[in-house]
Design a protein around this motif. Structure first.
Motif, PDB file in Angstrom:
ATOM      1  N   MET A   1       0.833  -1.196   0.000  1.00 34.09           N
ATOM      2  CA  MET A   1       0.000   0.000   0.000  1.00 34.09           C
ATOM      3  C   MET A   1       0.872   1.251   0.000  1.00 34.09           C
ATOM      4  O   MET A   1       0.540   2.255  -0.649  1.00 34.09           O
ATOM      5  CB  MET A   1      -0.934  -0.002   1.219  1.00 34.09           C
ATOM      6  N   PHE A   2       1.991   1.201   0.701  1.00 32.50           N
ATOM      7  CA  PHE A   2       2.953   2.306   0.690  1.00 32.50           C
ATOM      8  C   PHE A   2       3.469   2.557  -0.723  1.00 32.50           C
ATOM      9  O   PHE A   2       3.570   3.712  -1.171  1.00 32.50           O
ATOM     10  CB  PHE A   2       4.110   1.993   1.641  1.00 32.50           C
ATOM     11  N   VAL A   3       3.808   1.480  -1.432  1.00 35.32           N
ATOM     12  CA  VAL A   3       4.305   1.631  -2.808  1.00 35.32           C
ATOM     13  C   VAL A   3       3.261   2.315  -3.687  1.00 35.32           C
ATOM     14  O   VAL A   3       3.578   3.212  -4.480  1.00 35.32           O
ATOM     15  CB  VAL A   3       4.699   0.257  -3.391  1.00 35.32           C
ATOM     16  N   LEU A   4       2.006   1.919  -3.516  1.00 40.33           N
ATOM     17  CA  LEU A   4       0.931   2.488  -4.334  1.00 40.33           C
ATOM     18  C   LEU A   4       0.578   3.923  -3.927  1.00 40.33           C
ATOM     19  O   LEU A   4       0.513   4.824  -4.775  1.00 40.33           O
ATOM     20  CB  LEU A   4      -0.323   1.613  -4.231  1.00 40.33           C
ATOM     21  N   LEU A   5       0.345   4.130  -2.631  1.00 37.90           N
ATOM     22  CA  LEU A   5      -0.257   5.381  -2.171  1.00 37.90           C
ATOM     23  C   LEU A   5       0.759   6.431  -1.711  1.00 37.90           C
ATOM     24  O   LEU A   5       0.366   7.556  -1.364  1.00 37.90           O
ATOM     25  CB  LEU A   5      -1.245   5.095  -1.036  1.00 37.90           C
ATOM     26  N   TYR A   6       2.036   6.077  -1.700  1.00 37.36           N
ATOM     27  CA  TYR A   6       3.048   7.059  -1.350  1.00 37.36           C
ATOM     28  C   TYR A   6       4.055   7.249  -2.486  1.00 37.36           C
ATOM     29  O   TYR A   6       4.395   8.383  -2.825  1.00 37.36           O
ATOM     30  CB  TYR A   6       3.789   6.651  -0.073  1.00 37.36           C
ATOM     31  N   VAL A   7       4.520   6.150  -3.075  1.00 38.47           N
ATOM     32  CA  VAL A   7       5.548   6.252  -4.116  1.00 38.47           C
ATOM     33  C   VAL A   7       4.912   6.549  -5.478  1.00 38.47           C
ATOM     34  O   VAL A   7       5.177   7.595  -6.085  1.00 38.47           O
ATOM     35  CB  VAL A   7       6.392   4.965  -4.182  1.00 38.47           C
ATOM     36  N   ILE A   8       4.070   5.625  -5.969  1.00 37.32           N
ATOM     37  CA  ILE A   8       3.420   5.851  -7.264  1.00 37.32           C
ATOM     38  C   ILE A   8       2.550   7.104  -7.201  1.00 37.32           C
ATOM     39  O   ILE A   8       2.503   7.898  -8.148  1.00 37.32           O
ATOM     40  CB  ILE A   8       2.598   4.611  -7.667  1.00 37.32           C
ATOM     41  N   HIS A   9       1.866   7.279  -6.076  1.00 34.42           N
ATOM     42  CA  HIS A   9       1.018   8.464  -5.907  1.00 34.42           C
ATOM     43  C   HIS A   9       1.829   9.750  -6.012  1.00 34.42           C
ATOM     44  O   HIS A   9       1.336  10.760  -6.546  1.00 34.42           O
ATOM     45  CB  HIS A   9       0.311   8.386  -4.556  1.00 34.42           C
ATOM     46  N   TYR A  10       3.057   9.727  -5.515  1.00 36.52           N
ATOM     47  CA  TYR A  10       3.901  10.930  -5.580  1.00 36.52           C
ATOM     48  C   TYR A  10       4.128  11.373  -7.024  1.00 36.52           C
ATOM     49  O   TYR A  10       4.016  12.561  -7.350  1.00 36.52           O
ATOM     50  CB  TYR A  10       5.242  10.660  -4.889  1.00 36.52           C
TER      51      TYR A  10
ATOM     52  N   VAL B   1      -7.528   0.218  -4.886  1.00 41.84           N
ATOM     53  CA  VAL B   1      -6.608  -0.908  -5.064  1.00 41.84           C
ATOM     54  C   VAL B   1      -5.684  -1.038  -3.856  1.00 41.84           C
ATOM     55  O   VAL B   1      -5.445  -2.138  -3.343  1.00 41.84           O
ATOM     56  CB  VAL B   1      -5.791  -0.736  -6.361  1.00 41.84           C
ATOM     57  N   GLY B   2      -5.143   0.091  -3.372  1.00 41.21           N
ATOM     58  CA  GLY B   2      -4.248   0.055  -2.225  1.00 41.21           C
ATOM     59  C   GLY B   2      -4.919  -0.481  -0.975  1.00 41.21           C
ATOM     60  O   GLY B   2      -4.370  -1.346  -0.289  1.00 41.21           O
ATOM     61  N   ALA B   3      -6.123   0.000  -0.675  1.00 34.63           N
ATOM     62  CA  ALA B   3      -6.845  -0.459   0.518  1.00 34.63           C
ATOM     63  C   ALA B   3      -7.263  -1.920   0.381  1.00 34.63           C
ATOM     64  O   ALA B   3      -7.184  -2.689   1.344  1.00 34.63           O
ATOM     65  CB  ALA B   3      -8.065   0.420   0.758  1.00 34.63           C
ATOM     66  N   SER B   4      -7.693  -2.319  -0.807  1.00 36.28           N
ATOM     67  CA  SER B   4      -8.121  -3.704  -1.022  1.00 36.28           C
ATOM     68  C   SER B   4      -6.949  -4.667  -0.871  1.00 36.28           C
ATOM     69  O   SER B   4      -7.082  -5.733  -0.256  1.00 36.28           O
ATOM     70  CB  SER B   4      -8.757  -3.859  -2.408  1.00 36.28           C
ATOM     71  N   TYR B   5      -5.802  -4.292  -1.413  1.00 37.13           N
ATOM     72  CA  TYR B   5      -4.624  -5.171  -1.310  1.00 37.13           C
ATOM     73  C   TYR B   5      -4.149  -5.261   0.132  1.00 37.13           C
ATOM     74  O   TYR B   5      -3.684  -6.321   0.578  1.00 37.13           O
ATOM     75  CB  TYR B   5      -3.509  -4.656  -2.219  1.00 37.13           C
TER      76      TYR B   5
END
Length: 252
Positions: free
Chosen positions: A161-170, A193-197
């Protein structure tokens, strides 16, 4: 296979909890004792093949007689990566060095450590109180979910979730925080997707424990997330703008 012994031995497992915590926290300040390479292997596989990670959790139980990690490297590295990502956001959107320090500390505590401790405590109580299988007789050792293991499960679930919502999101944030339907849609899909995963990995973490039943309970939040996402889109709620405004309102 479970060993057959008296129920009184369950108290000995709980008595090992305090030494385990002491050893765990002592190793936090001893970087040379952390298995960094294995930690990065876990992080990679949590994003690509999470079942492999929990297969290794079974091996850890067989060799060290505990489900929880005895190495704090995962928490330390995850905290460092989260701090670096937050600094990147501050460098792009913040207006003050002192405020940036507050943001970094706030994100580390509220997004990861404190929230993780609360979630772990709730899952620890839930699994031990309602999801454990009944022992067939009094001679079977009583197994309980370790609190430290529930925090491990949170950390494992948090990293993808960090990869999705912090890195890719950045990298997508210049688009996601703008007004319009496309940013609104993409932002909600990314958070969905981040919350579901996160909840799927939570389920895998408890499903691997052989003495728990009805672990599909941990999949139910995914249904809630999927139902809420269209509602948020139709209502015009952009989670990217909402969370960015919490910290960088003067720059948005």
């Amino acid at each position: 296979m479970l060993p057959t012994t008296s129920r009184s031995r369950s108290s000995s497992s709980s008595s090992r909890a305090n030494p385990l915590f002491l050893q765990y926290f002592r190793r936090i300040v001893k970087w040379q004792q952390m298995d960094v390479e294995y930690t990065f292997w876990q992080m990679l596989n949590l994003c690509t093949s999470p079942k492999v990670v929990y297969q290794h959790t079974k091996y850890h139980k067989q060799t060290k007689n505990q489900w929880a990690r005895d190495d704090p490297a995962f928490i330390v590295i995850c905290s460092l990566l989260l701090a670096v990502a937050t600094v990147a956001y501050c460098a792009t959107y913040d207006h003050s060095g002192s405020h940036a320090v507050v943001v970094v500390v706030s994100v580390l505590l509220s997004h990861f450590l404190i929230t993780g401790a609360v979630i772990a405590t709730c899952c620890w109580f839930l699994t031990n109180s309602y999801l454990r299988e009944e022992a067939p007789n009094s001679h079977v050792v009583e197994q309980r979910v370790e609190w430290l293991y529930t925090f491990d499960v949170h950390c494992n679930s948090f990293f993808p979730m960090f990869v999705l919502l912090y890195v890719i999101h950045y990298f997508l944030s210049p688009l996601l925080i703008t007004h319009g339907f496309i940013p609104l849609l993409l932002s909600n899909l990314l958070f969905m997707v981040g919350a579901s995963y996160y909840h799927y990995l939570n389920f895998l973490g408890y499903d691997v424990l052989p003495f728990l039943e009805r672990t599909t309970f941990f999949l139910y939040p995914i249904g809630v997330v999927i139902v809420l996402s269209p509602i948020l889109i139709l209502s015009g709620f952009n989670p990217s703008r909402y969370f960015m405004n919490m910290y960088f309102s003067q720059r948005l």
